[in-house]
Design an enzyme around this catalytic site. Structure first.
Site, mmCIF file in Angstrom:
data_model
loop_
_atom_site.group_PDB
_atom_site.id
_atom_site.type_symbol
_atom_site.label_atom_id
_atom_site.label_comp_id
_atom_site.label_asym_id
_atom_site.label_seq_id
_atom_site.Cartn_x
_atom_site.Cartn_y
_atom_site.Cartn_z
ATOM 1 N N ASP A 46 0.821 -1.165 0.040
ATOM 2 C CA ASP A 46 -0.093 0.150 -0.042
ATOM 3 C C ASP A 46 0.926 1.245 0.003
ATOM 4 O OD1 ASP A 46 0.928 -0.576 2.630
ATOM 5 O OD2 ASP A 46 -1.028 -1.049 3.362
ATOM 6 N N ASN A 66 -7.303 -3.409 14.153
ATOM 7 C CA ASN A 66 -8.732 -3.651 13.865
ATOM 8 C C ASN A 66 -8.756 -4.803 12.799
ATOM 9 O OD1 ASN A 66 -7.596 -2.340 11.442
ATOM 10 N ND2 ASN A 66 -9.206 -0.791 10.982
ATOM 11 N N HIS A 107 -7.138 -5.025 9.724
ATOM 12 C CA HIS A 107 -6.880 -4.695 8.548
ATOM 13 C C HIS A 107 -5.662 -5.471 8.048
ATOM 14 C CE1 HIS A 107 -4.695 -0.885 9.277
ATOM 15 N NE2 HIS A 107 -3.756 -1.567 9.223
HETATM 16 C C1 F6R Z 1 1.519 -1.657 6.058
HETATM 17 C C2 F6R Z 1 0.072 -2.317 6.208
HETATM 18 C C3 F6R Z 1 -0.556 -2.345 7.480
HETATM 19 C C4 F6R Z 1 0.002 -2.606 8.499
HETATM 20 C C5 F6R Z 1 -0.795 -2.416 9.748
HETATM 21 C C6 F6R Z 1 0.246 -2.727 10.993
HETATM 22 O O1 F6R Z 1 2.176 -1.768 4.802
HETATM 23 O O2 F6R Z 1 -0.202 -2.758 5.151
HETATM 24 O O3 F6R Z 1 -1.427 -3.445 7.205
HETATM 25 O O4 F6R Z 1 0.915 -3.860 8.645
HETATM 26 O O5 F6R Z 1 -1.352 -1.244 9.921
HETATM 27 O O6 F6R Z 1 1.073 -1.617 11.408
HETATM 28 P P1 F6R Z 1 2.134 -1.479 12.252
HETATM 29 O O7 F6R Z 1 3.020 -2.798 11.973
HETATM 30 O O8 F6R Z 1 2.897 -0.167 12.343
HETATM 31 O O9 F6R Z 1 1.544 -1.999 13.693
#
Ligand code: F6R
Length: 252
Positions: free
Chosen positions: A67, A136, A138
């Site tokens: 992303d 959440n 995602h």
């Molecule tokens: C980042 C991504 C997100 C993160 C997620 C967790 O490219 O796709 O899904 O993996 O938001 O973020 P962190 O690792 O900062 O807790």
């Protein structure tokens, strides 16, 4: 599903890097799906170390990032393009032409998304997809919703995600409200998936992914049906997983 319970973040990162290195050694022209955020930083550091000290060769590797924030140019310090350059690409021998990240400042979002999906297909799909997960649920920026999208698309980030990611910005107002994200299609079609999580704030969501129902309200729960899913967590998370499940799957 294989679950590896590592002692801590450092061990989780090392285990993850070992699996990625194994993938690259067995298939030097692997297509890697890469993530940003706090979670994979230790893994990237370990991969850089393996490149420098053990000659891990990225020269034939192709990568696709999950992303990019919509509206941030690649040279913006908080863009994911910048993150990847800083944390990995400039420190290993990957050919920058083989690295791909959605263009956050594209004038034609639809075309950008279609091109991204076509390119992934052209390269034969993703061999190993590295994932972090939002609190959440995602993955990429596929946020909890009534339905999940298959292809790369522009998404409105949830308040929850904007708040969580505001820690990287000077203020919450600066956090982009939209992102371009890979959809569930290329992620689920990846031959192998490696999901990393550490820290007690991720314990609840990992328990849902491992032991809970499959629901669009927890996008990562779809990973349960992937035939080659490995989840590496630290002990803070591992202790909250149902014991039987962990015993069945635990490798460490
Ligand atoms: C980042 C991504 C997100 C993160 C997620 C967790 O490219 O796709 O899904 O993996 O938001 O973020 P962190 O690792 O900062 O807790």
């Amino acid at each position: 599903m294989k679950i590896i319970i590592a002692k801590d973040y450092e061990e989780m990162s090392k285990e993850a890097a070992l699996l990625i290195a194994e993938e690259i050694r067995s298939k030097p022209n692997s297509v890697l799906g890469l993530a940003t955020g706090s979670t994979p930083i230790g893994c990237y550091q370990e991969l850089v170390r393996m490149y420098k000290e053990k000659g891990l060769d990225f020269s034939a590797v192709t990568s696709f990032n999950l992303d990019e924030y919509f509206g941030l140019p690649a040279d913006h310090e908080q863009s994911y393009a910048y993150f990847m350059q800083k944390n990995l690409f400039t420190q290993i021998n990957i050919d920058i032409k083989n690295t791909h990240i959605p263009n956050g400042v594209t004038k034609n979002v639809e075309e950008e998304c279609q091109k991204y999906d076509s390119l992934i297909e052209e390269k034969g799909g993703i061999d190993l997809q590295l994932l972090g997960v939002g609190v959440n649920g995602h993955i990429g920026f596929n946020e909890p919703d009534e339905e999940l999208k298959i292809g790369t698309h522009l998404v409105d980030l949830t308040e929850n995600t904007i708040k969580a990611n505001s820690r990287f910005f000077h203020s919450i107002e600066e956090v982009p409200k939209k992102a371009i994200t890979m959809g569930l299609g290329p992620i689920m079609k990846a031959k192998k998936i490696l999901l990393l999580a550490s820290g007690k704030n991720k314990a609840e969501i990992i328990a849902k992914i491992v032991n809970g129902k499959c629901s669009t309200k927890v996008p990562a729960s779809i990973l349960q049906v992937h035939p080659q899913l490995t989840i590496i967590v630290d002990e803070e998370i591992g202790q909250h997983l149902k014991v039987n499940n962990v015993l069945d799957n635990c490798l460490l």
